[in-house]
Design an enzyme around this catalytic site. Structure first.
Site, short mmCIF file in Angstrom:
data_model
loop_
_atom_site.label_atom_id
_atom_site.label_comp_id
_atom_site.label_asym_id
_atom_site.label_seq_id
_atom_site.Cartn_x
_atom_site.Cartn_y
_atom_site.Cartn_z
N ASP A 10 0.79 -1.24 0.00
CA ASP A 10 0.00 0.00 0.00
C ASP A 10 0.83 1.30 0.00
O ASP A 10 0.50 2.25 0.73
CB ASP A 10 -0.96 0.01 1.20
CG ASP A 10 -2.00 -1.10 1.14
OD1 ASP A 10 -1.98 -1.90 0.19
OD2 ASP A 10 -2.84 -1.17 2.06
N LYS A 108 -6.97 -5.06 -3.15
CA LYS A 108 -7.76 -5.58 -2.03
C LYS A 108 -8.67 -4.49 -1.52
O LYS A 108 -8.40 -3.30 -1.72
CB LYS A 108 -6.83 -6.09 -0.92
CG LYS A 108 -5.92 -4.98 -0.41
CD LYS A 108 -4.92 -5.48 0.59
CE LYS A 108 -4.05 -4.35 1.10
NZ LYS A 108 -4.76 -3.29 1.83
N CYS A 153 -2.15 -2.62 7.59
CA CYS A 153 -2.01 -3.55 6.47
C CYS A 153 -0.72 -4.35 6.51
O CYS A 153 -0.72 -5.53 6.13
CB CYS A 153 -2.20 -2.81 5.15
SG CYS A 153 -3.92 -2.25 4.97
#
Ligand code: VGL
Ligand code: ZN
Length: 200
Positions: A10, A108, A153
Site C-alpha cells: 500500500d 484488495k 495492512c
C-alpha cells in the site's frame, strides 16, 4: 533470495503526506523500498482499492467520525476517512516508487461490504485474495514485508503470512505506522509473539 518474496504494501498517495489517510513520513519508505527491490526474485505490490462509498469509510455511517469504530458482521472495524478510491490519484502508487519490478499487483478492499487490510485475506480472515496460491506456486517459503501502514495492512499481512506457514519478517525501516491509540505497540507485540522477525 529466490525463495523469498518482498511484499510492498500500500505505498499509495493517500497514505503519504498530503493524502486522505496520510501516515506520518509515509513517503520516506519509497527510496528504501526502491533500493531493496533488486535483491528479491519475487516482488509483490499491493494496492488498497476501494469502491466509492466503501463500508470502511466513516462517511457511510451516520453519526460516526473517522477513526471511531463500528461493529461489522466480521468484527470491530475502524472507520476511515474516504481513501484509495479506485481510479483516483489517491489510490495510485507514490510517483517515485519503482513499480516496473513488480511481478504481481494484488488489489484488495474492492468488496463494498468488507474491508481488507491483509494481502492474503479480507478482514473476516477467511476470504482469500489469491496471494497464498501465487506465492506457493512460485516456490516461495519466506516473506519480507515493507510499506504502509506498519500497524494495519503490514501487520495483518505479516500475521497472515506467518499463520500460513511462511517464514516471515518485517523490515521496519521500510514501514511507517498510523499509531491509533497504541496500535503500533500492540501490532509489534502481536507480530513478535507470532514468531515474526522484526528487522530494525
Ligand atoms: C490501511 C487503513 C485503511 C493500510 C488501509 O494500508 O494500512 N489502513 N486502509
Ligand atoms: Zn483502506
Amino acid at each position: 533470495m529466490s525463495d523469498t518474496a518482498l511484499l510492498v504494501i500500500d505505498v499509495q498517495n493517500d497514505f503519504c503526506p498530503g493524502g486522505a489517510l496520510a501516515v506520518t513520513d509515509g513517503d520516506a519508505v519509497v527510496p528504501i523500498i526502491n533500493a531493496m527491490l533488486p535483491d528479491y526474485a519475487v516482488r509483490v505490490f499491493t494496492q488498497d482499492w476501494h469502491p466509492a462509498g466503501h463500508s470502511s469509510f466513516a462517511s457511510q455511517h451516520s453519526g460516526k467520525a473517522p477513526f471511531e469504530t463500528t461493529e461489522m458482521p466480521y468484527g470491530t472495524q475502524v472507520l476511515w476517512p474516504d481513501h484509495c478510491v479506485q481510479g483516483t490519484s489517491g489510490a495510485a502508487f507514490h510517483p517515485d516508487l519503482e513499480t516496473d519490478p513488480a511481478d504481481m499487483i494484488i488489489r484488495k478492499g474492492f468488496r463494498p461490504d468488507i474491508d481488507s487490510y491483509s494481502a492474503f485475506f479480507e478482514n473476516d480472515r477467511t476470504t482469500p485474495t489469491g496471494l497464498e496460491g501465487y506465492l506457493r506456486t512460485r516456490g516461495v517459503t519466506n516473506v519480507l514485508c515493507t510499506g504502509l501502514a506498519t500497524d494495519f495492512c503490514v501487520a495483518y499481512s505479516a500475521l497472515d503470512a506467518a499463520r500460513l506457514g511462511f517464514t516471515t519478517s518485517v523490515h521496519l525501516p521500510a514501514c511507517r505506522a498510523i499509531d491509533l491509540d497504541g496500535s503500533l505497540d500492540a501490532a509489534l507485540t502481536e507480530m513478535k509473539d507470532a514468531g515474526i522477525t522484526l528487522i530494525s
